[in-house]
Design a protein around this motif. Sequence first.
Motif, PDB file in Angstrom:
ATOM      1  N   ASP A   6      -7.020  -4.213   5.616  1.00 52.65           N
ATOM      2  CA  ASP A   6      -8.471  -4.413   5.653  1.00 52.65           C
ATOM      3  C   ASP A   6      -9.033  -3.957   7.006  1.00 52.65           C
ATOM      4  N   ALA A   7      -8.322  -4.281   8.100  1.00 52.67           N
ATOM      5  CA  ALA A   7      -8.773  -3.852   9.431  1.00 52.67           C
ATOM      6  C   ALA A   7      -8.746  -2.334   9.549  1.00 52.67           C
ATOM      7  N   VAL A   8      -7.730  -1.691   8.975  1.00 53.11           N
ATOM      8  CA  VAL A   8      -7.648  -0.233   9.011  1.00 53.11           C
ATOM      9  C   VAL A   8      -8.810   0.378   8.234  1.00 53.11           C
ATOM     10  N   GLY A  39      -2.801 -12.512  12.303  1.00 48.23           N
ATOM     11  CA  GLY A  39      -1.870 -13.618  12.125  1.00 48.23           C
ATOM     12  C   GLY A  39      -0.427 -13.150  12.047  1.00 48.23           C
ATOM     13  N   GLY A  40       0.424 -14.071  11.648  1.00 46.70           N
ATOM     14  CA  GLY A  40       1.846 -13.762  11.537  1.00 46.70           C
ATOM     15  C   GLY A  40       2.420 -14.324  10.252  1.00 46.70           C
ATOM     16  N   ALA A  85      -0.083  -8.216   5.865  1.00 46.44           N
ATOM     17  CA  ALA A  85      -0.271  -6.805   5.527  1.00 46.44           C
ATOM     18  C   ALA A  85      -1.671  -6.560   4.979  1.00 46.44           C
ATOM     19  N   ASP A  86      -2.156  -7.449   4.126  1.00 47.20           N
ATOM     20  CA  ASP A  86      -3.504  -7.272   3.571  1.00 47.20           C
ATOM     21  C   ASP A  86      -4.566  -7.320   4.659  1.00 47.20           C
ATOM     22  N   ARG A  87      -4.403  -8.229   5.616  1.00 43.66           N
ATOM     23  CA  ARG A  87      -5.370  -8.275   6.722  1.00 43.66           C
ATOM     24  C   ARG A  87      -5.283  -7.009   7.577  1.00 43.66           C
ATOM     25  N   SER A 106       0.833  -1.210   0.000  1.00 41.32           N
ATOM     26  CA  SER A 106       0.000   0.000   0.000  1.00 41.32           C
ATOM     27  C   SER A 106       0.862   1.253   0.000  1.00 41.32           C
ATOM     28  N   PRO A 107       0.389   2.301  -0.679  1.00 40.60           N
ATOM     29  CA  PRO A 107       1.095   3.587  -0.617  1.00 40.60           C
ATOM     30  C   PRO A 107       0.726   4.394   0.624  1.00 40.60           C
TER      31      PRO A 107
END
Length: 793
Positions: A381-383, A179-180, A376-378, A40-41
Amino acid sequence: MSRSEYGLILDIQGAQSVAHGERGIARFVVEHAAALMRRSPRVRRLLLNPLQPFPGHLPAGLLASPLLGWSTLSGLRRELDSGDVAVHVMSPFELPDPATAVIPDHLMRPDVPLIVTLYDLIPYLMQERYLADPAWKMRYLQRIETIRGADLVLAISEATRQDALQHLGMDPDVVVNIGGGVSPIFRPEPFGVDAFAAACSAVSEIRRPFFFSVAGAEFRKNTERLIEAFAALPAGVRRQHQLVITCDLPATWRQAWLDHARTHGCDDGDLVLTGRVSDELLVRLYRGASLFVFPSLYEGFGLPVAEAIACGCPAVTSNVSSLPEILDHPPSTFDPTDPADISRAMELGVGDGGFRSALLEAVGRRAPLFNWDAVADRTLDAVRRRIDSRRWPAPHHPRTSRLRVALVTPLPPEIGGISSYSARLLPALAEQMDLDVLHPNPDTPEVRVPGVRMLPLIGLGRYVNPHSYDAVVYAIGNSPHHVATYEKLLVHTGIVWLHDVRIPHLIWHYAASHGIEPGDYIADLLHRHYGMRYPARALTDWSVALCDRYGLGLTPAVVRGSRGVIVHSALAERLLRLDLGPDASPPPIRVVPHAAAPLRPGGPIERRTPPVVGALGLVDEKKSPLLLLDALAEIPAGHRPRLTFVGPCEPWKREWLLGHAAEQGIEESVSFTGHVDSEEWWAAIDALTCVVQLRVGTNGESSGSIRDAMARGVPVITNQIGAEDELPPDSLVALPADVDASRLAAAILEVCDRPVVWRRLSEAGWAYSATVTDDAVAIELAAAITEMAARGN
């Protein structure tokens, strides 16, 4: 990035851990940050803690990023005031020493959403083990409250998420399981390579197929039970295998584990303790092991298990906390409190074909899931769901956002002109900025100003974070009162407010107070700062007087590396630039005039008759008291004013001066007040017809006594160097520095005997004082500090 998306400021100070800088949380932080940047930017800044060591192991992508920098309020103000960023503290439970807040004040704003990563609550759940120290417990529980107050909590496992919900009582919508991940270096052995042989070649003690574990020198890792479980394996299985354990291992723990193995029947060589290993060797051990065994009593995620399966190694683990989530295969777990159950799983893992095949199938299914891009994608998405979709308080507008400043200065009851001057200016400065005062006073200051915190200077850099201010301003003078200030300035740079621009007395007292030979210390400063611009004898016959004689102010010791310098006069600026040298590249230097004393209520005093002349402040040879007595003696008796020394005077000096006055026949005209309090000071000035302030040489200082007199409408006569540049020429009688008694007597007689001259000087001094009030000077100071605070950002 659309306007509805918040930019991310990533606090990555978890990577700065000295003890665990390359594994565990530190690895999670850097891998997570790198993945967020790839995916993401949104990422605007990567922040490091300026009070902790630089992380030498940062991956190249982060190290070379233009986004990497230090976490300081002055450097982040633009982003924080923008209203479109969220702060992600990626390791909120760091407990560094010194104990400055891990989440600094400047990141804790109601208009800036706070995101934190939650790794585990192990100390909270096992307080008797981890929080026995009350101070440590207090610091940890403060972090717990920060977690509770966060706008988004990113748990690294479902078990950790459930801990937050159950034990911290958090809102389920706030806590998200992301997750990790596992670093790409952890992957299976290339086809055709003998993984076991590679492990043997790397660790010479390995001679048989081996069970492998990554442990730690603490009870939670449960290593003693693992050793017992290995010892309890059937004889045939144990003879065919070794147990290899990797971790950073103190010598006492190493010996204890070896002794524990012998006690339970293991032979020499059955247990191999590698100590800490590189990532490259760790990968070889994962790949070459027959079975990875992880008996931990509690884990927030279980990174070693994820790394092992990423390398293709089958694993069995404890059935507690987050560990069952890794393989999601219940038969692969055991009761970590039961060595027999651990032993059972180990035997099945190497001896039961069906069990092992199921393990390997689970490894193949689960290992690809632990990648950082997915984490990072999760996170993103949470943000989006928790941060972007909510309304947040309106940000402070950049034009109205007040400067946050720490002023380092002595305060009353500490005696000294700078102490009194700072105390007087504080109310006006507090109108211009959010102000904390850090004082070196051994006693509690007498000063109280609404909205201004008074903090001991000793806390700067420990529990007071200097980087949570736009600027730290150090008031410096040429006296021992400023030794503690100088000590802090050497460690934490800032803006230097120089009340004197020659400071050899300060440097001498600093060296002496630290058990350093002052001559040696200053000789080193002379060599480093002045090059060929000092006499050779200064290195072998150093003295304060020698520095004064050759104009060696030693100001480079406090000015070089500073963000800016504030002085009181054009003369002070010229002397400072000369002292810094012909090829210096000084920081910004700004002249902010010395504030006048508060104007006398009701207007200037009336002309006093019969005339009384006053000399104000500490009675000292540098103020030429003998010259003043000689001038008084030259005035005819019928016109001779009385002379009062207003201020402290050592008994021997008083007797010396009275003796000289007696020789001149003027003893009856001379008096001494001794030390006076504030009320007596002003009353003494109001009783004077004029003030005579003499000075031999200069430190570039501004005379508070002169301003006190002018603010009361009392004319001033002075030979102070630079006074005619610093003050309006018609507001005082400026005499040459080498004035003799006859000329000084003529000046005193003209002011005291000619009402027109007296009135002109009184009104001009009063008018000037009205233009340099505390409020006016505070505005100029705030402007100078604002400009300097932005330097380098």
